[in-house]
Design a protein around this motif. Structure first.
Motif: not given
Length: 89
Positions: A53, A55, A75, A78
């Motif tokens: 994921n 950010r 990164k 997740k």
């Protein structure tokens, strides 16, 4: 449960020696880490999905000085639990 306890459970469940179970666990974790580093998803049906994921960069506040600071984009790994795992919980 820590890694040593997990290795013991794997060894007992699969009928392997602890050394072989540790090698299998290390290889599995390395494969997952490598796939995530390349940006791939790792889907284990019934267990869950590992993904990367991103950010975005954002502005935060230092709690001790109350000054605004910039937080860089990054990164993160997740994990989303699968249906069977959720049902077991």
């Amino acid at each position: 449960m820590n890694k040593t306890e997990l290795v013991e459970k794997i060894a007992a469940g699969a009928g392997l020696s602890k050394v072989d179970a540790k090698k299998a666990l290390d290889a599995t974790l390395a494969a997952i880490k490598g796939a995530l580093a390349e940006g791939d998803k790792v889907a284990l049906v019934g267990f869950g999905t590992f993904a990367v994921n991103e950010r975005p960069a954002r502005e935060g506040i230092n709690p001790s000085t109350k000054q605004k600071i910039n937080i860089a984009a990054k990164k993160v790994a997740k994990f989303k639990a699968g249906a069977e795992l959720n049902a077991a919980l």
